[in-house]
Design a protein around this motif. Structure first.
Motif, short mmCIF file in Angstrom:
data_model
loop_
_atom_site.label_atom_id
_atom_site.label_comp_id
_atom_site.label_asym_id
_atom_site.label_seq_id
_atom_site.Cartn_x
_atom_site.Cartn_y
_atom_site.Cartn_z
N LEU A 53 0.82 -1.22 0.00
CA LEU A 53 0.00 0.00 0.00
C LEU A 53 0.85 1.26 0.00
O LEU A 53 0.41 2.31 -0.47
N GLY A 54 2.07 1.20 0.55
CA GLY A 54 2.91 2.39 0.67
C GLY A 54 3.85 2.55 -0.49
O GLY A 54 5.06 2.38 -0.36
N ASP A 59 -1.00 5.93 -3.78
CA ASP A 59 -1.39 5.02 -2.72
C ASP A 59 -1.79 3.67 -3.31
O ASP A 59 -2.40 3.60 -4.38
N GLN A 62 -5.34 3.18 -4.41
CA GLN A 62 -5.64 3.73 -5.73
C GLN A 62 -5.24 2.75 -6.84
O GLN A 62 -5.96 2.59 -7.83
N SER A 79 1.33 -5.27 3.51
CA SER A 79 1.53 -3.89 3.97
C SER A 79 1.96 -3.84 5.43
O SER A 79 1.61 -4.71 6.23
N ASP A 86 -7.31 0.47 7.74
CA ASP A 86 -6.55 0.25 6.52
C ASP A 86 -6.94 -1.08 5.87
O ASP A 86 -7.07 -1.17 4.64
#
Length: 225
Positions: A53-54, A59, A62, A79, A86
């Protein structure tokens, strides 16, 4: 050979995953950012996507949303984000699974095997289910509300198929988790809450007062038709 796309900007993570996956006869390609991952997806559809995710450019959620706009490939999120919000956001966006860093390699590989077995359209077949508000055709994987087609994810189809095998019967959390994610699952009831809410928003006339997908608190769900 199963093709896995690893999307992560940490070289050590990518190297470790690549070595372990290739040692088990997976074909692996990596992407260090979201745009590169989407470019790979345009050129060739993987069997499984492992998505951090990072990412440095956008992001990961997205990226997941853009993947889901055109593909139902199984996506395993990997993640360091461990907050419940999250996880819910990623699952709500269409992730099939969520693994937090640091992680055990054996567990990770088991999740990849489960995702690869499921494939993009591996929902159990069931008869057509028709209600006053929606129709579910499991043979064609087609859901409609009135004249409108409703887009369901592969995980949503698997959950509905498990419920539709015996409409009205209570299906326990453990049964639903195994049907949707495989035998390694049985206690992740928070996953089910996320997907139940998604399905209600898509199918129920009044999602806050569900008529069809009914919760039996602490036990499971029923599909009433």
């Amino acid at each position: 050979m199963t093709f896995v796309l690893v999307v992560d900007d940490e070289p050590q993570i990518v190297r470790t995953l690549t070595i372990n996956l290739r040692a088990r006869d997976y074909e692996v390609e990596s992407a260090g950012d979201g745009r590169s991952a989407l470019q790979v997806m345009q050129e060739r559809t993987p069997d499984v996507v492992v998505l951090d995710l990072g990412l440095p450019d956008m992001d990961g959620v997205q990226v997941l949303q853009q993947i889901r706009a055109s593909s139902q490939v199984p996506v395993v999120v990997l993640s360091a984000r461990q907050e419940s919000d999250d996880k819910v956001e990623a699952l709500d966006a269409g992730a099939d699974d969520y693994v937090t860093k640091p992680f055990g390699m054996d567990e990770f590989l088991a999740r990849i095997r489960a995702a690869a077995r499921r494939g993009p359209s591996d929902a159990p077949e069931a008869p057509v289910v028709t209600t006053a508000d929606f129709t579910l055709d499991f043979g064609d994987h087609r859901a409609t509300r009135g004249q409108d087609e409703v887009r369901l994810t592969p995980t949503e189809w698997r959950l509905l198929a498990a419920l539709a095998q015996s409409p009205g019967r209570l299906v326990t959390h453990a049964e639903l988790l195994r049907a949707a994610w495989g035998p390694a699952y049985g206690r992740e009831s928070n996953y089910l809450r996320v997907y139940a809410n998604q399905l209600r928003r898509k199918l129920e006339p009044d999602p806050s007062h569900p008529r069809y997908l009914v919760t039996e608190p602490g036990i499971g769900y029923r599909l009433k038709v």
